[in-house]
Design a protein around this motif. Structure first.
Motif, PDB file in Angstrom:
ATOM      1  N   LEU A 113       0.827  -1.203   0.000  1.00  0.00           N
ATOM      2  CA  LEU A 113       0.000   0.000   0.000  1.00  0.00           C
ATOM      3  C   LEU A 113       0.865   1.259   0.000  1.00  0.00           C
ATOM      4  O   LEU A 113       0.572   2.231  -0.705  1.00  0.00           O
ATOM      5  CB  LEU A 113      -0.935  -0.002   1.212  1.00  0.00           C
ATOM      6  CG  LEU A 113      -1.915   1.162   1.307  1.00  0.00           C
ATOM      7  CD1 LEU A 113      -2.858   1.173   0.101  1.00  0.00           C
ATOM      8  CD2 LEU A 113      -2.705   1.060   2.595  1.00  0.00           C
ATOM      9  N   THR A 114       1.947   1.251   0.740  1.00  0.00           N
ATOM     10  CA  THR A 114       2.875   2.386   0.759  1.00  0.00           C
ATOM     11  C   THR A 114       3.467   2.616  -0.627  1.00  0.00           C
ATOM     12  O   THR A 114       3.527   3.758  -1.105  1.00  0.00           O
ATOM     13  CB  THR A 114       3.996   2.149   1.791  1.00  0.00           C
ATOM     14  OG1 THR A 114       3.407   2.010   3.085  1.00  0.00           O
ATOM     15  CG2 THR A 114       4.993   3.279   1.797  1.00  0.00           C
ATOM     16  N   ALA A 115       3.881   1.544  -1.289  1.00  0.00           N
ATOM     17  CA  ALA A 115       4.439   1.655  -2.647  1.00  0.00           C
ATOM     18  C   ALA A 115       3.372   2.125  -3.630  1.00  0.00           C
ATOM     19  O   ALA A 115       3.637   2.974  -4.494  1.00  0.00           O
ATOM     20  CB  ALA A 115       5.017   0.312  -3.088  1.00  0.00           C
ATOM     21  N   TRP A 116       2.166   1.584  -3.503  1.00  0.00           N
ATOM     22  CA  TRP A 116       1.060   1.975  -4.384  1.00  0.00           C
ATOM     23  C   TRP A 116       0.756   3.465  -4.242  1.00  0.00           C
ATOM     24  O   TRP A 116       0.602   4.177  -5.226  1.00  0.00           O
ATOM     25  CB  TRP A 116      -0.180   1.143  -4.060  1.00  0.00           C
ATOM     26  CG  TRP A 116      -1.392   1.615  -4.781  1.00  0.00           C
ATOM     27  CD1 TRP A 116      -1.765   1.287  -6.045  1.00  0.00           C
ATOM     28  CD2 TRP A 116      -2.375   2.531  -4.289  1.00  0.00           C
ATOM     29  NE1 TRP A 116      -2.942   1.937  -6.381  1.00  0.00           N
ATOM     30  CE2 TRP A 116      -3.329   2.702  -5.312  1.00  0.00           C
ATOM     31  CE3 TRP A 116      -2.549   3.198  -3.088  1.00  0.00           C
ATOM     32  CZ2 TRP A 116      -4.433   3.535  -5.158  1.00  0.00           C
ATOM     33  CZ3 TRP A 116      -3.645   4.024  -2.937  1.00  0.00           C
ATOM     34  CH2 TRP A 116      -4.570   4.180  -3.972  1.00  0.00           C
ATOM     35  N   LYS A 117       0.669   3.949  -3.009  1.00  0.00           N
ATOM     36  CA  LYS A 117       0.374   5.366  -2.775  1.00  0.00           C
ATOM     37  C   LYS A 117       1.431   6.268  -3.406  1.00  0.00           C
ATOM     38  O   LYS A 117       1.105   7.290  -4.008  1.00  0.00           O
ATOM     39  CB  LYS A 117       0.285   5.661  -1.274  1.00  0.00           C
ATOM     40  CG  LYS A 117      -0.998   5.238  -0.640  1.00  0.00           C
ATOM     41  CD  LYS A 117      -1.004   5.632   0.833  1.00  0.00           C
ATOM     42  CE  LYS A 117      -2.267   5.182   1.512  1.00  0.00           C
ATOM     43  NZ  LYS A 117      -2.275   5.537   2.946  1.00  0.00           N
ATOM     44  N   ALA A 118       2.685   5.901  -3.247  1.00  0.00           N
ATOM     45  CA  ALA A 118       3.769   6.713  -3.803  1.00  0.00           C
ATOM     46  C   ALA A 118       3.662   6.798  -5.322  1.00  0.00           C
ATOM     47  O   ALA A 118       3.789   7.886  -5.900  1.00  0.00           O
ATOM     48  CB  ALA A 118       5.125   6.143  -3.387  1.00  0.00           C
ATOM     49  N   LYS A 119       3.416   5.663  -5.978  1.00  0.00           N
ATOM     50  CA  LYS A 119       3.317   5.661  -7.447  1.00  0.00           C
ATOM     51  C   LYS A 119       2.053   6.373  -7.909  1.00  0.00           C
ATOM     52  O   LYS A 119       2.084   7.147  -8.874  1.00  0.00           O
ATOM     53  CB  LYS A 119       3.350   4.232  -7.993  1.00  0.00           C
ATOM     54  CG  LYS A 119       4.689   3.567  -7.880  1.00  0.00           C
ATOM     55  CD  LYS A 119       5.799   4.350  -8.556  1.00  0.00           C
ATOM     56  CE  LYS A 119       5.779   4.157 -10.050  1.00  0.00           C
ATOM     57  NZ  LYS A 119       6.983   4.660 -10.720  1.00  0.00           N
ATOM     58  N   ALA A 120       0.948   6.137  -7.235  1.00  0.00           N
ATOM     59  CA  ALA A 120      -0.308   6.782  -7.624  1.00  0.00           C
ATOM     60  C   ALA A 120      -0.203   8.298  -7.472  1.00  0.00           C
ATOM     61  O   ALA A 120      -0.647   9.043  -8.353  1.00  0.00           O
ATOM     62  CB  ALA A 120      -1.457   6.227  -6.798  1.00  0.00           C
ATOM     63  N   GLN A 121       0.393   8.760  -6.397  1.00  0.00           N
ATOM     64  CA  GLN A 121       0.530  10.196  -6.182  1.00  0.00           C
ATOM     65  C   GLN A 121       1.496  10.833  -7.168  1.00  0.00           C
ATOM     66  O   GLN A 121       1.321  11.982  -7.556  1.00  0.00           O
ATOM     67  CB  GLN A 121       0.965  10.476  -4.746  1.00  0.00           C
ATOM     68  CG  GLN A 121      -0.139  10.206  -3.751  1.00  0.00           C
ATOM     69  CD  GLN A 121       0.313  10.331  -2.307  1.00  0.00           C
ATOM     70  OE1 GLN A 121       1.493  10.448  -2.011  1.00  0.00           O
ATOM     71  NE2 GLN A 121      -0.642  10.293  -1.381  1.00  0.00           N
ATOM     72  N   SER A 122       2.491  10.080  -7.613  1.00  0.00           N
ATOM     73  CA  SER A 122       3.464  10.638  -8.560  1.00  0.00           C
ATOM     74  C   SER A 122       2.892  10.777  -9.971  1.00  0.00           C
ATOM     75  O   SER A 122       3.465  11.469 -10.804  1.00  0.00           O
ATOM     76  CB  SER A 122       4.736   9.784  -8.592  1.00  0.00           C
ATOM     77  OG  SER A 122       4.503   8.565  -9.270  1.00  0.00           O
ATOM     78  N   THR A 123       1.754  10.136 -10.233  1.00  0.00           N
ATOM     79  CA  THR A 123       1.141  10.207 -11.565  1.00  0.00           C
ATOM     80  C   THR A 123      -0.233  10.872 -11.515  1.00  0.00           C
ATOM     81  O   THR A 123      -1.036  10.702 -12.437  1.00  0.00           O
ATOM     82  CB  THR A 123       1.012   8.796 -12.179  1.00  0.00           C
ATOM     83  OG1 THR A 123       0.180   7.998 -11.339  1.00  0.00           O
ATOM     84  CG2 THR A 123       2.363   8.148 -12.356  1.00  0.00           C
TER      85      THR A 123
END
Length: 81
Positions: free
Chosen positions: A46-56
């Motif tokens: 979830l932490t990795a998902w949030k970082a990628k989702a927020q960066s795009t």
């Protein structure tokens, strides 16, 4: 299959890509899928998902997903996450 702290690994895959439309999960180009990684538990994924989702966030067609790989590997298991 356990981690060093005794917890069972519940593998999760984080990946994403650009969708053809916002109404369906059909990727524009499968060669351009972004495989973020495989994580040992849901919280880390979830932490990795949030970082990628927020960066795009500026690209409305870009979507990231978390796949519960442990459910695919052991469909009989009653693991919650």
């Amino acid at each position: 299959m356990t981690e060093s702290d005794g917890k069972k690994q519940l593998l999760h895959l984080v990946f994403g890509g650009e969708l053809e439309s916002l109404d369906d999960v059909q990727f524009r180009d499968l060669k351009d899928l972004d495989i973020v990684g495989i994580y040992p538990d849901y919280a880390t994924a979830l932490t990795a998902w949030k970082a990628k989702a927020q960066s795009t966030v500026d690209n409305a067609h870009m979507r990231y997903f978390i796949v519960h790989m442990h459910r695919l590997l052991d469909p009989e298991s009653k693991s919650a996450q």
